[in-house]
Write a protein that holds these residues in place. Structure first.
Motif, PDB file in Angstrom:
ATOM      1  N   LEU A  18     -18.363 -19.485 -17.050  1.00 39.34           N
ATOM      2  CA  LEU A  18     -18.744 -19.240 -18.437  1.00 39.34           C
ATOM      3  C   LEU A  18     -18.008 -18.056 -19.047  1.00 39.34           C
ATOM      4  O   LEU A  18     -18.235 -17.718 -20.208  1.00 39.34           O
ATOM      5  CB  LEU A  18     -20.252 -18.958 -18.510  1.00 39.34           C
ATOM      6  N   THR A  19     -17.126 -17.429 -18.274  1.00 39.67           N
ATOM      7  CA  THR A  19     -16.508 -16.175 -18.693  1.00 39.67           C
ATOM      8  C   THR A  19     -15.783 -16.304 -20.031  1.00 39.67           C
ATOM      9  O   THR A  19     -15.908 -15.442 -20.899  1.00 39.67           O
ATOM     10  CB  THR A  19     -15.544 -15.656 -17.607  1.00 39.67           C
ATOM     11  N   GLY A  20     -15.029 -17.351 -20.212  1.00 39.55           N
ATOM     12  CA  GLY A  20     -14.297 -17.553 -21.460  1.00 39.55           C
ATOM     13  C   GLY A  20     -15.211 -17.703 -22.656  1.00 39.55           C
ATOM     14  O   GLY A  20     -14.973 -17.102 -23.716  1.00 39.55           O
ATOM     15  N   GLU A  21     -16.286 -18.488 -22.495  1.00 39.59           N
ATOM     16  CA  GLU A  21     -17.245 -18.668 -23.582  1.00 39.59           C
ATOM     17  C   GLU A  21     -17.950 -17.363 -23.923  1.00 39.59           C
ATOM     18  O   GLU A  21     -18.189 -17.049 -25.089  1.00 39.59           O
ATOM     19  CB  GLU A  21     -18.286 -19.744 -23.238  1.00 39.59           C
ATOM     20  N   VAL A  22     -18.272 -16.570 -22.889  1.00 39.04           N
ATOM     21  CA  VAL A  22     -18.918 -15.275 -23.123  1.00 39.04           C
ATOM     22  C   VAL A  22     -17.962 -14.338 -23.855  1.00 39.04           C
ATOM     23  O   VAL A  22     -18.344 -13.676 -24.827  1.00 39.04           O
ATOM     24  CB  VAL A  22     -19.409 -14.647 -21.797  1.00 39.04           C
ATOM     25  N   ALA A  23     -16.700 -14.291 -23.432  1.00 42.08           N
ATOM     26  CA  ALA A  23     -15.713 -13.428 -24.084  1.00 42.08           C
ATOM     27  C   ALA A  23     -15.522 -13.831 -25.545  1.00 42.08           C
ATOM     28  O   ALA A  23     -15.466 -12.969 -26.439  1.00 42.08           O
ATOM     29  CB  ALA A  23     -14.385 -13.482 -23.338  1.00 42.08           C
ATOM     30  N   GLN A  24     -15.435 -15.125 -25.793  1.00 40.30           N
ATOM     31  CA  GLN A  24     -15.270 -15.612 -27.163  1.00 40.30           C
ATOM     32  C   GLN A  24     -16.486 -15.243 -28.023  1.00 40.30           C
ATOM     33  O   GLN A  24     -16.347 -14.824 -29.173  1.00 40.30           O
ATOM     34  CB  GLN A  24     -15.071 -17.127 -27.151  1.00 40.30           C
ATOM     35  N   PHE A  25     -17.676 -15.379 -27.462  1.00 41.33           N
ATOM     36  CA  PHE A  25     -18.908 -15.050 -28.180  1.00 41.33           C
ATOM     37  C   PHE A  25     -18.968 -13.563 -28.521  1.00 41.33           C
ATOM     38  O   PHE A  25     -19.419 -13.180 -29.602  1.00 41.33           O
ATOM     39  CB  PHE A  25     -20.116 -15.461 -27.330  1.00 41.33           C
ATOM     40  N   CYS A  26     -18.505 -12.710 -27.618  1.00 40.74           N
ATOM     41  CA  CYS A  26     -18.571 -11.254 -27.817  1.00 40.74           C
ATOM     42  C   CYS A  26     -17.462 -10.721 -28.727  1.00 40.74           C
ATOM     43  O   CYS A  26     -17.602  -9.630 -29.297  1.00 40.74           O
ATOM     44  CB  CYS A  26     -18.502 -10.533 -26.469  1.00 40.74           C
ATOM     45  N   ALA A  27     -16.378 -11.470 -28.857  1.00 35.45           N
ATOM     46  CA  ALA A  27     -15.208 -11.005 -29.612  1.00 35.45           C
ATOM     47  C   ALA A  27     -15.597 -10.600 -31.032  1.00 35.45           C
ATOM     48  O   ALA A  27     -16.311 -11.325 -31.726  1.00 35.45           O
ATOM     49  CB  ALA A  27     -14.139 -12.087 -29.644  1.00 35.45           C
ATOM     50  N   GLY A  28     -15.153  -9.411 -31.421  1.00 34.01           N
ATOM     51  CA  GLY A  28     -15.405  -8.916 -32.770  1.00 34.01           C
ATOM     52  C   GLY A  28     -16.782  -8.331 -32.997  1.00 34.01           C
ATOM     53  O   GLY A  28     -17.113  -7.929 -34.111  1.00 34.01           O
ATOM     54  N   ARG A  29     -17.594  -8.253 -31.969  1.00 35.55           N
ATOM     55  CA  ARG A  29     -18.974  -7.764 -32.136  1.00 35.55           C
ATOM     56  C   ARG A  29     -19.130  -6.275 -31.841  1.00 35.55           C
ATOM     57  O   ARG A  29     -20.211  -5.737 -31.980  1.00 35.55           O
ATOM     58  CB  ARG A  29     -19.927  -8.577 -31.283  1.00 35.55           C
ATOM     59  N   GLY A  30     -18.104  -5.597 -31.353  1.00 31.64           N
ATOM     60  CA  GLY A  30     -18.215  -4.168 -31.085  1.00 31.64           C
ATOM     61  C   GLY A  30     -18.832  -3.886 -29.737  1.00 31.64           C
ATOM     62  O   GLY A  30     -18.667  -4.640 -28.779  1.00 31.64           O
ATOM     63  N   ASP A  31     -19.606  -2.787 -29.655  1.00 25.03           N
ATOM     64  CA  ASP A  31     -20.240  -2.361 -28.410  1.00 25.03           C
ATOM     65  C   ASP A  31     -21.664  -2.904 -28.343  1.00 25.03           C
ATOM     66  O   ASP A  31     -22.348  -3.006 -29.362  1.00 25.03           O
ATOM     67  CB  ASP A  31     -20.307  -0.831 -28.327  1.00 25.03           C
ATOM     68  N   GLY A  32     -22.107  -3.210 -27.130  1.00 25.15           N
ATOM     69  CA  GLY A  32     -23.472  -3.687 -26.967  1.00 25.15           C
ATOM     70  C   GLY A  32     -23.683  -4.291 -25.606  1.00 25.15           C
ATOM     71  O   GLY A  32     -22.995  -3.956 -24.628  1.00 25.15           O
TER      72      GLY A  32
END
Length: 133
Positions: A18-32
């Motif tokens: 799921l790493t790619g989907e997680v990275a795509q989901f997080c992209a542009g969201r900043g820190d968290g």
């Protein structure tokens, strides 16, 4: 909180990266923090190395620990299906990963994977949730 639901078919694979989907989901969201949660009683999520045999080793180990036979009190479904209901006690239904500048802060060889040994239900959902920090 931002959230996304992934729908997956695990009929051909027991470990789904799921790493790619997680990275795509997080992209542009900043820190968290990003939480990856499987809302199923017979699947889990893990952070492991993939592609070098560790994923197959994990499946082999889980199959040794949770044999498919008639020892389980939870006895509906295919033979040994009770083992599927024990799996989340060993492989958690969720993991939380720190995110910096929109990137999951995983180690070099770490991947986020869905672990699903259940042959009775190959249709899975995975909820990704992001909380800003």
């Amino acid at each position: 909180m931002k959230t996304r639901l992934l729908d997956l078919d695990t009929s051909r694979r027991r470990i789904v990266d799921l790493t790619g989907e997680v990275a795509q989901f997080c992209a542009g969201r900043g820190d968290g923090l990003c939480n990856v949660f499987v809302p199923h009683a017979t699947a889990g999520v893990a952070v492991i190395e993939t592609g070098a045999g560790s994923d197959d080793d994990l499946i082999d180990t889980l199959e040794r620990l949770l044999p498919r036979d008639d020892r389980y009190r939870h006895a509906h479904g295919s033979p040994g299906h009770g083992a599927d209901h024990v799996l989340p006690g060993l492989v958690s239904p969720s993991v939380t990963v720190p995110v910096g500048d929109g990137t999951p802060l995983l180690g070099t060889w770490q991947s986020i994977v869905l672990v699903d040994l259940n042959r009775d239900n190959p249709q899975r959902s995975v909820r990704l949730s992001f909380v800003s920090g």
